[in-house]
Design a protein around this motif. Structure first.
Motif, PDB file in Angstrom:
ATOM      1  N   TRP A   1      -7.546 -34.309  92.574  1.00 42.25           N
ATOM      2  CA  TRP A   1      -7.574 -33.136  91.689  1.00 42.25           C
ATOM      3  C   TRP A   1      -6.179 -32.538  91.544  1.00 42.25           C
ATOM      4  O   TRP A   1      -5.796 -32.064  90.477  1.00 42.25           O
TER       5      TRP A   1
ATOM      6  N   TRP B   1     -12.817 -32.577  78.111  1.00 42.38           N
ATOM      7  CA  TRP B   1     -12.342 -31.187  77.945  1.00 42.38           C
ATOM      8  C   TRP B   1     -10.844 -31.206  77.684  1.00 42.38           C
ATOM      9  O   TRP B   1     -10.085 -30.541  78.377  1.00 42.38           O
ATOM     10  N   THR B   2     -10.439 -31.945  76.689  1.00 45.07           N
ATOM     11  CA  THR B   2      -9.005 -32.181  76.486  1.00 45.07           C
ATOM     12  C   THR B   2      -8.193 -30.901  76.318  1.00 45.07           C
ATOM     13  O   THR B   2      -7.058 -30.835  76.741  1.00 45.07           O
ATOM     14  N   ASP B   3      -8.770 -29.881  75.695  1.00 46.08           N
ATOM     15  CA  ASP B   3      -7.975 -28.681  75.421  1.00 46.08           C
ATOM     16  C   ASP B   3      -7.813 -27.784  76.639  1.00 46.08           C
ATOM     17  O   ASP B   3      -6.983 -26.892  76.649  1.00 46.08           O
ATOM     18  N   ILE B   4      -8.625 -28.021  77.647  1.00 40.97           N
ATOM     19  CA  ILE B   4      -8.667 -27.074  78.768  1.00 40.97           C
ATOM     20  C   ILE B   4      -7.697 -27.431  79.887  1.00 40.97           C
ATOM     21  O   ILE B   4      -7.184 -26.564  80.559  1.00 40.97           O
ATOM     22  N   ASP B   5      -7.429 -28.704  80.097  1.00 46.37           N
ATOM     23  CA  ASP B   5      -6.706 -29.203  81.266  1.00 46.37           C
ATOM     24  C   ASP B   5      -7.387 -28.731  82.555  1.00 46.37           C
ATOM     25  O   ASP B   5      -6.953 -27.804  83.215  1.00 46.37           O
ATOM     26  N   LEU B   6      -8.466 -29.420  82.876  1.00 47.37           N
ATOM     27  CA  LEU B   6      -9.310 -29.029  84.013  1.00 47.37           C
ATOM     28  C   LEU B   6      -8.567 -28.969  85.336  1.00 47.37           C
ATOM     29  O   LEU B   6      -8.912 -28.196  86.211  1.00 47.37           O
TER      30      LEU B   6
ATOM     31  N   GLY C   1      -5.631 -28.000  85.765  1.00 49.46           N
ATOM     32  CA  GLY C   1      -4.575 -26.993  85.714  1.00 49.46           C
ATOM     33  C   GLY C   1      -4.740 -25.936  86.793  1.00 49.46           C
ATOM     34  O   GLY C   1      -5.657 -26.000  87.605  1.00 49.46           O
ATOM     35  N   SER C   2      -3.843 -24.973  86.771  1.00 56.19           N
ATOM     36  CA  SER C   2      -3.821 -23.967  87.825  1.00 56.19           C
ATOM     37  C   SER C   2      -5.088 -23.112  87.808  1.00 56.19           C
ATOM     38  O   SER C   2      -5.608 -22.768  86.757  1.00 56.19           O
TER      39      SER C   2
END
Lengths: 216, 220
Positions: free
Chosen positions: A99, A153-158, A160-161
């Motif tokens: 992750w 969920w390409t726009d979200i960047d799962l 990410g911080s």
């Protein structure tokens, strides 16, 4: 003679210790094999004990045997739980790395090649990778699974911080040369020790991977 | 002012909250609830996330359109929109991650009955099924395959149930949305109280759940 479950207990202790470490300690292949062997031996003993009864064992009539069977039975289950707990603790750790975008396989190889190099898990000075071959497979497969889920969920960047964003732009210092990155304000060349004011979303991965450090 | 404006003013739907705003509110509620509840809550079924994805896409396009503009005023608006967008994305990300964390922790439990499975979104279900298969495979290849066959299951129910479930008796904070009678089970004795609207109470989740599901309270 060691008691039943001693080995399983060792595994559980290893698992407990692993929880507090940053890196995975080497896989206890020998111990895992020994515990598994104990289970098989116990199972054989149970079969042997039950053999003379031909499937018509009456616990009330032979309490001593019944007790032995119960202990054997419980020891087997206990060993199984210890093995499961040990492996699950390690896979949890591995998943956490996946992750966070850490290249676990690369890391394991580095630790193996450089036993004194910083890694807590490399303390035993093992030459082999700290992952079992099965674990390496698992990491690869889990990585694919996560990539597939993320891809929806390409726009979200799962990955990410998980810190709530406060500022759109942040100050970062470059800890390791990371080459040139493209942002909507043009290209930035990330050379070691330089400092930049950049959009957080552009550099999140690099921070997670340890190339950049967030300031302030 | 013409007749259309007058008609619009008396139309109750005109003053209703716009859909986008409602969606954001729903998302925020779902996010707070998911992070507080000890068990996985049902996936919003009314297409909330399809709309949210649409909203995000629309804003991203807008940002791209505005980037070309050199006007300082657009530039300022751009920063506001981007900041808002980052926050919106954070909400979605945090919400999805909270769910994944719960699913990962009790995968077999959530896959065990149809009722529990229905709480997962399609994607989550696919993820959970695959993840469990990977784990099982990993156990098998690491040690389980050399076990006696009758010991190879992962859901032995003899003695202690091997499938762990979330602790439904964990404590949660809820805010009452209307005056309602609240019952809570305690360790030594049970407590009842006449709750007033906007009271905040701490309760076992198992006691709070019916109130939350009926819309009489929300998690905080």
């Amino acid at each position: 003679m060691p008691m039943y479950g001693d080995l399983g207990n060792k595994l559980a202790l290893h698992a407990k210790r692993t929880q507090n470490l940053v890196h995975l300690p080497p896989y206890q292949a020998e111990l895992v094999r020994a515990v598994t062997r104990e289970v098989r031996d116990l199972d054989k003993e149970v079969a042997k004990l039950l053999e003379p009864f031909q499937g018509s064992f009456d616990p009330a009539a032979d309490q001593a045997t019944a007790c032995t069977l119960l202990v054997d039975h419980l020891s087997m289950r206990r060993n199984k739980r210890c093995l499961l707990a040990y492996h699950r603790t390690r896979t949890d750790k591995l998943e956490e790395h996946v992750w966070n975008g850490v290249d676990v396989l690369d890391l394991a190889a580095q630790q193996a090649g450089n036993p004194n190099g910083g890694g807590v898990g490399a303390g035993d000075g093992g030459v082999a990778s700290s992952l079992s071959p099965q674990e390496e497979d698992y990491v690869r497969q889990y990585g694919d699974l996560l990539a597939a889920y993320k891809g929806q969920w390409t726009d979200i960047d799962l990955t990410g911080s998980l810190e709530p964003p406060r500022d759109l732009f942040i100050d970062v210092r470059v800890l390791k040369d990371a080459g040139e990155i493209q942002t909507e304000y043009g290209a930035i060349n990330l050379t070691k020790n330089s400092q930049f004011y950049v959009r957080q979303g552009d550099v999140e991965r690099l921070i997670a991977q340890g190339y950049l450090q967030k300031l302030g | 002012m013409d007749i259309d404006d007058i008609l619009r003013e008396v139309d109750p739907t005109f003053h209703a909250i716009p859909q986008e705003k409602q969606d954001l509110q729903d998302l925020t509620r779902a996010w707070i609830a998911e992070r507080s509840a000890p068990e996985l809550l049902p996936w919003p079924a009314d297409g909330l996330f399809e709309r949210i994805n649409g909203n995000i896409k629309a804003q991203i396009e807008k940002v791209e359109e505005m980037t070309g503009d050199m006007d300082p005023r657009t530039n300022f608006a751009l920063i506001v929109i981007q900041t808002e967008l980052e926050r919106y994305k954070y909400l979605v990300r945090s919400y999805l991650r909270a769910r994944i964390a719960k699913i990962d922790r009790h995968t077999l439990h959530y896959l065990s009955t149809d009722n529990l499975r229905s709480r997962l979104s399609e994607m989550e279900l696919a993820y959970a099924t695959r993840h469990q298969a990977l784990l099982h495979n990993h156990y098998l290849s690491s040690f389980l395959s050399s076990f006696p066959p009758q010991l190879q299951n992962l859901n032995d129910a003899a003695g202690i149930n091997m499938v762990e479930a979330p602790d439904l008796d964990a404590a949660v904070f809820i805010r009452l949305l209307k005056d309602i009678f609240v019952e809570g089970r305690g360790v030594d004795s049970d407590v009842t109280m006449d709750g007033r609207e906007s009271d905040i109470v701490i309760l076992r989740w198992s006691d709070a759940k019916p109130l939350v599901e009926a819309g009489s309270a929300e998690l905080v």
